[in-house]
Design a protein around this motif. Structure first.
Motif, short mmCIF file in Angstrom:
data_model
loop_
_atom_site.label_atom_id
_atom_site.label_comp_id
_atom_site.label_asym_id
_atom_site.label_seq_id
_atom_site.Cartn_x
_atom_site.Cartn_y
_atom_site.Cartn_z
N ALA A 1 42.84 -23.57 -33.08
CA ALA A 1 43.50 -22.26 -33.00
C ALA A 1 42.70 -21.18 -33.73
CB ALA A 1 44.91 -22.35 -33.57
N HIS B 1 53.30 -34.95 -31.78
CA HIS B 1 53.67 -33.55 -31.58
C HIS B 1 54.52 -33.47 -30.31
CE1 HIS B 1 51.43 -32.28 -35.07
NE2 HIS B 1 50.37 -32.94 -34.62
N LYS C 1 49.20 -34.13 -29.14
CA LYS C 1 48.04 -34.88 -29.56
C LYS C 1 48.21 -36.30 -29.03
CE LYS C 1 44.47 -36.47 -31.95
NZ LYS C 1 43.07 -36.14 -31.62
N CYS D 1 51.27 -18.65 -29.27
CA CYS D 1 50.46 -19.46 -28.35
C CYS D 1 49.25 -18.70 -27.83
CB CYS D 1 51.31 -19.98 -27.19
SG CYS D 1 52.71 -20.98 -27.73
N GLY E 1 47.13 -25.05 -33.92
CA GLY E 1 46.46 -26.19 -33.34
C GLY E 1 45.08 -26.36 -33.95
N GLN E 2 44.45 -27.52 -33.70
CA GLN E 2 43.18 -27.83 -34.36
C GLN E 2 42.09 -26.82 -34.04
OE1 GLN E 2 41.97 -31.72 -33.12
NE2 GLN E 2 42.20 -31.30 -30.93
N GLY F 1 52.86 -28.52 -27.31
CA GLY F 1 51.54 -28.80 -27.87
C GLY F 1 51.50 -30.26 -28.27
N GLU G 1 46.70 -31.36 -35.79
CA GLU G 1 45.77 -31.92 -34.80
C GLU G 1 46.19 -31.72 -33.36
OE1 GLU G 1 47.50 -35.36 -37.00
OE2 GLU G 1 48.31 -33.39 -36.54
N ARG G 2 47.28 -31.03 -33.11
CA ARG G 2 47.69 -30.79 -31.72
C ARG G 2 46.78 -29.77 -31.05
NH1 ARG G 2 49.55 -25.74 -31.42
NH2 ARG G 2 50.68 -24.81 -33.17
N GLY G 3 46.90 -29.67 -29.73
CA GLY G 3 46.21 -28.61 -29.01
C GLY G 3 47.01 -27.31 -29.10
N GLY G 4 46.45 -26.23 -28.60
CA GLY G 4 47.17 -24.97 -28.56
C GLY G 4 46.86 -24.06 -29.74
N ARG H 1 47.65 -26.24 -40.41
CA ARG H 1 46.76 -26.47 -39.25
C ARG H 1 46.84 -27.96 -38.95
NH1 ARG H 1 42.70 -23.89 -36.45
NH2 ARG H 1 42.59 -22.15 -37.94
#
Length: 228
Positions: A65, A165, A157, A184, A62-63, A155, A85-88, A83
């Protein structure tokens, strides 16, 4: 007069393109998602989309991470790593894992990211229930577990309320790739698959059940679409 609190999808079902694909490289699928997302930002009246596919072995971060959760040298390993742009944190994709990328406009549903995450979890929980498995949520953790083992990761965006995602459900993958990371960022929870409880389960049958569950949870009618 009391204002209605119902979302648009509670009164009108949305149409959603369903893209069923087999094995697609992560880079191609990523570019495809970004294209679909931008089209819906530019033209909010477009139908939603759901991509279902598998990836060759690949690690994604994730962005925000941390590399502390990666157990190999990214520059020297030879593994495919992105890498995004999602979270996580970091996760792993491989054949046998069913990946879903919903490209939907939350303005037609609910403009609430927590709600959206819970809806994605509910889709996976419904799929597991078809096979007699009880999917659980864990407090303050996003994803779905069976008997304390994580089988579904999420995860996302969201840009201008359009999503990209999504989720990954471990159906029958080779799990050894997860040994190279702290999946994760959760060190004390094992990663598993549906095949641990249902030997011989096939991804294609789960793909069908997942589409059914997604349509039920998000109240959409699918339009089969073959374009890439």
């Amino acid at each position: 007069m009391i204002a209605s609190t119902k979302t648009l999808t509670e009164t009108h079902r949305r149409c959603c393109y369903l893209y069923n694909r087999e094995l697609i490289s992560y880079s191609l699928a990523w570019d495809w998602q970004k294209k679909l997302l931008q089209e819906r930002i530019d033209n909010p009246s477009l139908h939603d989309a759901l991509i279902l596919l598998e990836h060759p072995p690949v690690y994604t971060l994730g962005q925000g991470a941390s590399l502390d959760f990666v157990k190999f040298d990214i520059d020297k390993s030879g593994f495919e790593v992105y890498r995004v742009e999602r979270g996580g944190e970091v996760t792993y994709h491989c054949p046998g894992q069913l990946v879903g990328y919903p490209i939907i406009n939350l303005r037609y549903y609910r403009q609430d990211l927590h709600w959206y995450l819970r809806q994605l979890e509910e889709v996976l929980i419904k799929v597991l229930a078809v096979y007699g498995l009880k999917g659980d949520r864990l407090n303050r953790l996003t994803g779905v577990w069976v008997e304390g083992v994580k089988v579904g990761a999420i995860g996302i965006k969201v840009s201008r309320w359009v999503t990209m995602h999504g989720f990954a459900l471990n159906v029958c993958p080779d799990l050894t790739g997860f040994e190279q990371i702290v999946p994760c960022g959760i060190a004390d929870k094992a990663v598993g698959s549906m095949a641990q409880w249902i030997p011989g389960i096939k991804l294609e049958e789960v793909r069908t059940q997942l589409a059914v569950a997604f349509a039920e949870v998000f109240r959409v009618d699918f339009i089969e679409n073959q374009e890439l």
